[in-house]
Design an enzyme around this catalytic site. Sequence first.
Site, mmCIF file in Angstrom:
data_model
loop_
_atom_site.group_PDB
_atom_site.id
_atom_site.type_symbol
_atom_site.label_atom_id
_atom_site.label_comp_id
_atom_site.label_asym_id
_atom_site.label_seq_id
_atom_site.Cartn_x
_atom_site.Cartn_y
_atom_site.Cartn_z
ATOM 1 N N LYS A 1 -46.666 17.763 -65.607
ATOM 2 C CA LYS A 1 -46.430 18.593 -66.791
ATOM 3 C C LYS A 1 -46.973 20.014 -66.590
ATOM 4 O O LYS A 1 -46.344 20.995 -66.975
ATOM 5 C CB LYS A 1 -47.060 17.942 -68.022
ATOM 6 C CG LYS A 1 -46.291 16.748 -68.566
ATOM 7 C CD LYS A 1 -46.943 16.236 -69.832
ATOM 8 C CE LYS A 1 -46.089 15.185 -70.535
ATOM 9 N NZ LYS A 1 -45.856 13.987 -69.730
ATOM 10 N N GLU B 1 -52.242 22.225 -75.566
ATOM 11 C CA GLU B 1 -51.177 22.963 -76.237
ATOM 12 C C GLU B 1 -51.434 23.026 -77.735
ATOM 13 O O GLU B 1 -52.062 22.129 -78.316
ATOM 14 C CB GLU B 1 -49.819 22.290 -75.994
ATOM 15 C CG GLU B 1 -49.350 22.372 -74.559
ATOM 16 C CD GLU B 1 -48.002 21.715 -74.347
ATOM 17 O OE1 GLU B 1 -47.575 20.958 -75.252
ATOM 18 O OE2 GLU B 1 -47.391 21.944 -73.301
ATOM 19 N N HIS C 1 -44.983 7.977 -80.263
ATOM 20 C CA HIS C 1 -44.300 8.807 -79.262
ATOM 21 C C HIS C 1 -43.165 8.076 -78.555
ATOM 22 O O HIS C 1 -42.670 8.538 -77.528
ATOM 23 C CB HIS C 1 -45.297 9.343 -78.222
ATOM 24 C CG HIS C 1 -46.439 10.111 -78.822
ATOM 25 N ND1 HIS C 1 -46.287 11.367 -79.360
ATOM 26 C CD2 HIS C 1 -47.752 9.774 -79.002
ATOM 27 C CE1 HIS C 1 -47.460 11.787 -79.828
ATOM 28 N NE2 HIS C 1 -48.356 10.844 -79.632
ATOM 29 N N ARG D 1 -33.552 12.027 -64.896
ATOM 30 C CA ARG D 1 -32.766 10.791 -64.826
ATOM 31 C C ARG D 1 -31.828 10.752 -66.017
ATOM 32 O O ARG D 1 -31.848 11.643 -66.869
ATOM 33 C CB ARG D 1 -33.691 9.573 -64.866
ATOM 34 C CG ARG D 1 -34.644 9.609 -66.067
ATOM 35 C CD ARG D 1 -35.406 8.336 -66.246
ATOM 36 N NE ARG D 1 -36.497 8.460 -67.195
ATOM 37 C CZ ARG D 1 -36.380 8.445 -68.514
ATOM 38 N NH1 ARG D 1 -35.177 8.338 -69.062
ATOM 39 N NH2 ARG D 1 -37.432 8.536 -69.303
#
Length: 665
Positions: free
Chosen positions: A116, A200, A235, A292
Amino acid sequence: MFNKILIANRGEIACRVIKTARRLGIRTVAVYSEADANARHVRLADEAVLLGPAAARESYLVAEKIIDACRRTGAQAVHPGYGFLSENADFADALAAAGIAFIGPPASAIRAMGSKSEAKKLMGKANVPLTPGYHGDDQTPALLHKEADQIGYPVLIKAAAGGGGKGMRLVEQSADFPDALASCKREAISSFGNDHVLIEKYITKPRHIEIQVFADSLGNCVYLFERDCSVQRRHQKVLEEAPAPGMSEERRREMGEAAVAAARAVAYVGAGTVEFIANQDGSFYFMEMNTRLQVEHPVTEMITGQDLVEWQLRIASGQPLPLAQNQLQIRGHALEARIYAEDANKGFLPSTGRLIRLTPPAESINVRVDTGVEEGDEITPFYDPMIAKLIVWDENRDAALARMRKALADYRVAGVTTNIDFLSRLVACPAFAGADLDTGLIERQKEFLFPAAQAVPRDALLVATVGELLWEQHVAKQAANSSGDPFSPWHARDGWRMNLSSARTISFRDGETLIDAHVRYQDDHWRITLHGETTQARGKKLDGDRFAVELDDRRLIASVVGVDGKRAVFLNGSTYSLLRDDPLHRVDAGDSHGGGLTAPMPGKVVALLAQAGQKVEKGTPLLILEAMKMEHTITAPATGTVKAFCYAAGEQVSDGAALVEFETN
C-alpha cells in the site's frame, strides 16, 4: 487464442471461467483438493487434477503442484481467479519461467501494487488523488504519532501489506494513538509478516467506489465505469452495484481517467480494479489496486454487455482490447448480493453442512446466478462459505431493486443457515433504497437490519403442520403403490375412525419454546388449533416440496423441507426454522444442561466422555465439542443409555449434526 487453460481456483469463480472458456471452444483443466473431489467445478471441467489435502496451504496455494499439473495436462495458460495465488507475483514469475501464460498482469505490476505504501508513492507521481496521510519508510513510533497529529484526527492506521480489513485501526484522538499503533503492528506482523504501516486521514461517511480497468500488451487502456461497494461489514463487501448512484458524467470521467493513469503507472496488462474512497462532496482518493478480476465483476458485465473473462483470455493471448473507450457505454443498473452460508444473527458465524435443498430463482436476462455448488453438495469448514452470487439487472435502480427483492424471496436453501433474510432486509432498508450510502450503513442501520428475535408467526406454524400431514400422506401413498394391495384402507393416513373424528397433536420447537398444534381430522380438511385459535386447513402437494395450503379463506403457496428433525419453512419470501419436537430434546424451563445431542455449530469432537452401552443420569457429560475456539460439553438430556456415538474424537461435524444416539429409560 489458447486451446487449453488450467484454472487455479475452486468454487464459483472456477465455474464462471469454465463457462466462458467452453463458449470460446477452450478446453479446461480443474484442480482440486481432497475436500473438493466431487465439487461442481471438477464436474464441469474437461479434466481435473488432484493437488492434495483439504487445507489450502497444502493444495490450492502450492504453486509447484499447479505448474506440474499444467505440464501433465498440456495447459498453455493459468487463470488464477481471485484469492489464493491470484495476486502472488512469485507465482506469476514461476509460470513465466515454465513457459506458461499467466492470465493476469505482469509480476512487476503485482509487486508494485502489493504494498500500500509503495503504491501510494507511485500514484502520487502519476498525479492520482491521494488521501492526506503519511506513507514514508520511517516507522519510528514517535514520528508516526507526530505525523498523525499533523494530519488531524480521526486517522486510520493501515498495514502496508494488509488486505481484507486486517491490520487497520481507527484512532479518534491523539492519546489513543500509541496503543492503537502497537495493536495494528502486532496484527500486521502476525497476518502478513510485515509490520510496516501508513497513516491516512479518516473520511467521515466515506463511499467505496472502484473503477474496472483493462489494458492490453499493445499499450491500450480503458475503464469500464464504476461500481459502488460501500455496503460492507468489517471492511468486507456485502452488496455491490453499478453504476454508482448519484455519479455525474464529469465525476465518472475524472475517476475513470485517474484509474487509467494508475494502471499506466505500473505498465498494467489485463483486468484490474482501482479502488477509491469517496467523500460525500464528490472528492475521491486512491485507496488500492486489486490486480485481478473482482468478485463483483458481474455487475459491470451486466451494464456493459461485455464478458470480462473473455477479455482476460483475449488479452493474455496477445490480442488487443476488444473495444476502445468511446465504444463503451452504460445501460441500465445492476446489483449483486453474495449468498453465504452464515448466520447474520450470530455475528455472521459460518454455517456448514449439506445443501439438502438449493432452489435459486429462475435465470433470465434480468436475473443471473453464479455458483460453485449444486443441491446435495457440502459447504465445508475448509473454504469460504459462499453459495452463490445473485446478480440482477433492469433499466434503472428502482426496477433493479424490485428485481433483487423478488429474486431473494424466491431463493430457497435448506441444510445450512444463510444470509438471505438479512440481504432481503438490507435491500428493503430505506437508507439503501434511497441511496444514502457509505461504508458505515450496516452499523448505522443496525436496528432495522438486526431486529429483535421474533416468534415464528402463526401462519408459518400452520404451514409447517399442514406440511407434516401432507408428507405423511405422500409417504403412505408411496408405500401403498409399492405394496401388493395399493387400495387397502390400511394404507390411508386420513384419520378415519368408525364413529368419532380423529385428533392428534403435532409439536414443534421454536428455540426453547414448545408449540403444540392440535389437529382434528374432518371429511375433507383439518381443524388445527394453535395458541387457542382454530383454523380450517386444506393442503395439496405441488412439485417438489412446494404445496398449496388453504387457511380458512386464504390460499398460500409454501414449502417445507425436513433435515434431521429440523424444518425449514419457506413462506412469503422468508425462511423460518423449527424443530419437530422429540422427547430427547425436551428440557424443563430454566434447566441448563449444557446442550442437546446435536452440534450447536460447526466444530471438532475433542473427546468422548462416555462409552456406547453406558447407562447415564441426566446431565452426565457425554462429549466435548470444540467450536470457534471454545469448548462445549454435550450432556445427557435425561436418564438413559448411550446407544452409540456418531463421530470419533478428532472428526469435524457440521452445525446441527446428530452427535449421539441416545435412548431414554
